[in-house]
Design a protein around this motif. Structure first.
Motif, PDB file in Angstrom:
ATOM      1  N   ASP A  11       0.914  -1.233   0.130  1.00 26.24           N
ATOM      2  CA  ASP A  11       0.024   0.096  -0.075  1.00 26.24           C
ATOM      3  C   ASP A  11       0.790   1.153  -0.041  1.00 26.24           C
ATOM      4  O   ASP A  11       0.712   1.874  -0.722  1.00 26.24           O
ATOM      5  CB  ASP A  11      -0.815  -0.118   1.305  1.00 26.24           C
ATOM      6  N   TRP A  12       1.708   1.346   1.034  1.00 25.65           N
ATOM      7  CA  TRP A  12       2.696   2.386   1.115  1.00 25.65           C
ATOM      8  C   TRP A  12       3.466   2.596  -0.239  1.00 25.65           C
ATOM      9  O   TRP A  12       3.762   3.845  -0.778  1.00 25.65           O
ATOM     10  CB  TRP A  12       3.664   2.326   2.184  1.00 25.65           C
ATOM     11  N   TYR A  13       4.026   1.508  -0.998  1.00 21.42           N
ATOM     12  CA  TYR A  13       4.649   1.945  -2.195  1.00 21.42           C
ATOM     13  C   TYR A  13       3.778   2.313  -3.243  1.00 21.42           C
ATOM     14  O   TYR A  13       4.523   3.171  -4.044  1.00 21.42           O
ATOM     15  CB  TYR A  13       5.118   0.291  -2.578  1.00 21.42           C
ATOM     16  N   ALA A  14       2.618   1.909  -3.552  1.00 18.35           N
ATOM     17  CA  ALA A  14       1.681   2.566  -4.279  1.00 18.35           C
ATOM     18  C   ALA A  14       1.321   4.194  -4.335  1.00 18.35           C
ATOM     19  O   ALA A  14       1.666   5.017  -4.957  1.00 18.35           O
ATOM     20  CB  ALA A  14       0.534   1.821  -4.481  1.00 18.35           C
ATOM     21  N   VAL A  15       1.580   4.415  -2.742  1.00 18.49           N
ATOM     22  CA  VAL A  15       1.269   5.791  -2.441  1.00 18.49           C
ATOM     23  C   VAL A  15       2.616   6.611  -2.728  1.00 18.49           C
ATOM     24  O   VAL A  15       2.346   7.961  -3.182  1.00 18.49           O
ATOM     25  CB  VAL A  15       0.958   6.000  -0.759  1.00 18.49           C
ATOM     26  N   VAL A  21       1.932  12.681  -4.428  1.00 18.02           N
ATOM     27  CA  VAL A  21       2.122  12.180  -3.132  1.00 18.02           C
ATOM     28  C   VAL A  21       2.760  13.663  -2.445  1.00 18.02           C
ATOM     29  O   VAL A  21       3.465  14.248  -2.811  1.00 18.02           O
ATOM     30  CB  VAL A  21       3.148  11.071  -2.714  1.00 18.02           C
ATOM     31  N   THR A  22       1.955  13.851  -1.146  1.00 21.47           N
ATOM     32  CA  THR A  22       2.403  14.652  -0.295  1.00 21.47           C
ATOM     33  C   THR A  22       3.248  14.639   0.816  1.00 21.47           C
ATOM     34  O   THR A  22       3.728  13.580   0.989  1.00 21.47           O
ATOM     35  CB  THR A  22       1.135  15.318   0.579  1.00 21.47           C
ATOM     36  N   ARG A 313      -4.631  -1.001  -6.525  1.00 20.55           N
ATOM     37  CA  ARG A 313      -5.424  -0.024  -5.808  1.00 20.55           C
ATOM     38  C   ARG A 313      -6.680   0.462  -6.181  1.00 20.55           C
ATOM     39  O   ARG A 313      -6.733   1.244  -7.307  1.00 20.55           O
ATOM     40  CB  ARG A 313      -4.627   1.209  -4.983  1.00 20.55           C
ATOM     41  N   VAL A 314      -7.795   0.353  -5.623  1.00 19.10           N
ATOM     42  CA  VAL A 314      -9.078   1.147  -5.899  1.00 19.10           C
ATOM     43  C   VAL A 314      -9.619   2.098  -4.894  1.00 19.10           C
ATOM     44  O   VAL A 314      -9.628   1.885  -3.797  1.00 19.10           O
ATOM     45  CB  VAL A 314     -10.034   0.007  -5.946  1.00 19.10           C
ATOM     46  N   HIS A 315      -9.719   3.284  -5.462  1.00 20.33           N
ATOM     47  CA  HIS A 315      -9.969   4.319  -4.576  1.00 20.33           C
ATOM     48  C   HIS A 315     -10.805   5.455  -5.068  1.00 20.33           C
ATOM     49  O   HIS A 315     -11.164   5.312  -6.188  1.00 20.33           O
ATOM     50  CB  HIS A 315      -8.718   4.921  -4.040  1.00 20.33           C
ATOM     51  N   ALA A 316     -11.392   6.521  -4.427  1.00 20.67           N
ATOM     52  CA  ALA A 316     -12.192   7.577  -4.763  1.00 20.67           C
ATOM     53  C   ALA A 316     -11.407   8.274  -5.833  1.00 20.67           C
ATOM     54  O   ALA A 316     -10.324   8.719  -5.658  1.00 20.67           O
ATOM     55  CB  ALA A 316     -12.730   8.338  -3.838  1.00 20.67           C
TER      56      ALA A 316
END
Length: 316
Positions: A11-15, A21-22, A313-316
């Motif tokens: 998860d963190w790798y994709a972020v 990324v902030t 990853r599935v997200h809004a």
């Protein structure tokens, strides 16, 4: 390596791979990384696998295209040859051990009938009964003069029983008890320490050995485990629809739907909590889960981020 920690690292790798990324996200990642030595181990493992794909991309674009296309095709169609997957992973430079630890695949046990991940296998037994093995399922059969036995080791099966010339009972053996078919069509699944029976025609008798036998009629399903009965419910159509290579969703939470789709492809599907409870209705192909994901993106307005070949990853 803990599976949950490995998923957190993915998860963190994709972020961090996201161009937008902030600084706050980077700080949160660093806090997570420093919180436990196992986090660093998982992060190094995920980074190593990803770098191998990247080296293929930088070194020879044609090779990367071949690997990516092969991975995509393996995800989109039924997997019928385990050796094909092994050869592909060796070609990609991943090593079978690295990939299996990411996808949580397990060694195929010794069984009479085995379906690979993504495969739905139809069988006709010697008595004329039909059995379908769902993805990654393992089953044994023992037919004698007096009894027809099916042992479900793992996964789930759907059975359409035939009238037996010798009038032998058909018994499905599960980890929590034996199921006796009474002229019927039904599904059986092993889910963790629970067994699940759904009956669509006829009746099925459950003998758990710790309680009196129970008969489940058509249109009903029940979970049971050692010493415990679940609530009798209406049979879930999705437990039958996979026989036709489709997933039928009727007000199904998106998180649950993606968890079911994940069983039919290599890798991991992560769904953000803010979209996990969206209710979904529709019919989705199981032979091509990429199409199913595209359908979800188009109908629900969610983003399906296929940033890595083995992580979505599935997200809004």
């Amino acid at each position: 390596m803990n599976k949950a920690t490995l998923k957190e690292a993915a998860d963190w790798y994709a972020v961090l791979a996201d161009d937008s990324v902030t600084l706050k996200s980077r700080e949160q990642w660093q806090y997570w990384l420093d919180a436990n030595p196992s986090h660093k181990e998982a992060w190094e493992h995920i980074s190593s696998v990803s770098r191998r794909f990247e080296r293929i991309r930088e070194g020879d674009d044609s090779n990367f295209e071949v690997v990516s296309d092969s991975l995509s095709r393996l995800q989109q169609r039924r997997l019928t040859k385990r050796s094909t997957l092994k050869s592909l992973l060796l070609f990609a430079g991943l090593g079978v051990g690295s990939w299996l630890s990411v996808t949580e695949s397990q060694r195929v046990p010794d069984a009479d009938y085995v379906s690979d991940r993504g495969e739905i296998k139809e069988l006709k037994l010697s008595d004329g009964s039909k059995v379908w093995l769902n993805t990654a399922s393992h089953m044994d059969t023992t037919f004698t003069t007096y009894r027809r036995s099916i042992h479900l080791q793992e996964g789930d099966i759907f059975i359409d029983t035939a009238v037996d010339d010798l009038a032998r009972p058909l018994i499905v053996e599960t980890q929590n008890g034996n199921l006796k078919a009474l002229g019927t069509r039904f599904s059986v699944a092993e889910e963790g320490d629970q067994s699940v029976l759904a009956v669509y025609e006829g009746r099925v008798e459950i003998d758990t050995r710790w309680d009196s036998p129970r008969v489940i009629s058509a249109g009903k399903q029940i979970r049971f485990s050692k010493g415990h009965w679940g609530v009798l419910q209406a049979a879930d159509p999705a437990r039958q629809s996979w026989v036709n290579h489709v997933l039928l969703a009727q007000e199904m939470p998106l998180g649950e739907l993606l968890l079911r789709l994940e069983r039919y492809r290599l890798g991991y599907i992560h769904v953000d909590p803010d979209v996990a409870d969206i209710r979904v209705m529709g019919v989705f192909p199981l032979d091509d889960t990429n199409i199913a994901l595209d359908m979800l993106a188009a109908s629900l307005g969610v983003v399906v981020d296929k940033r890595l070949p083995w992580w979505i990853r599935v997200h809004a």
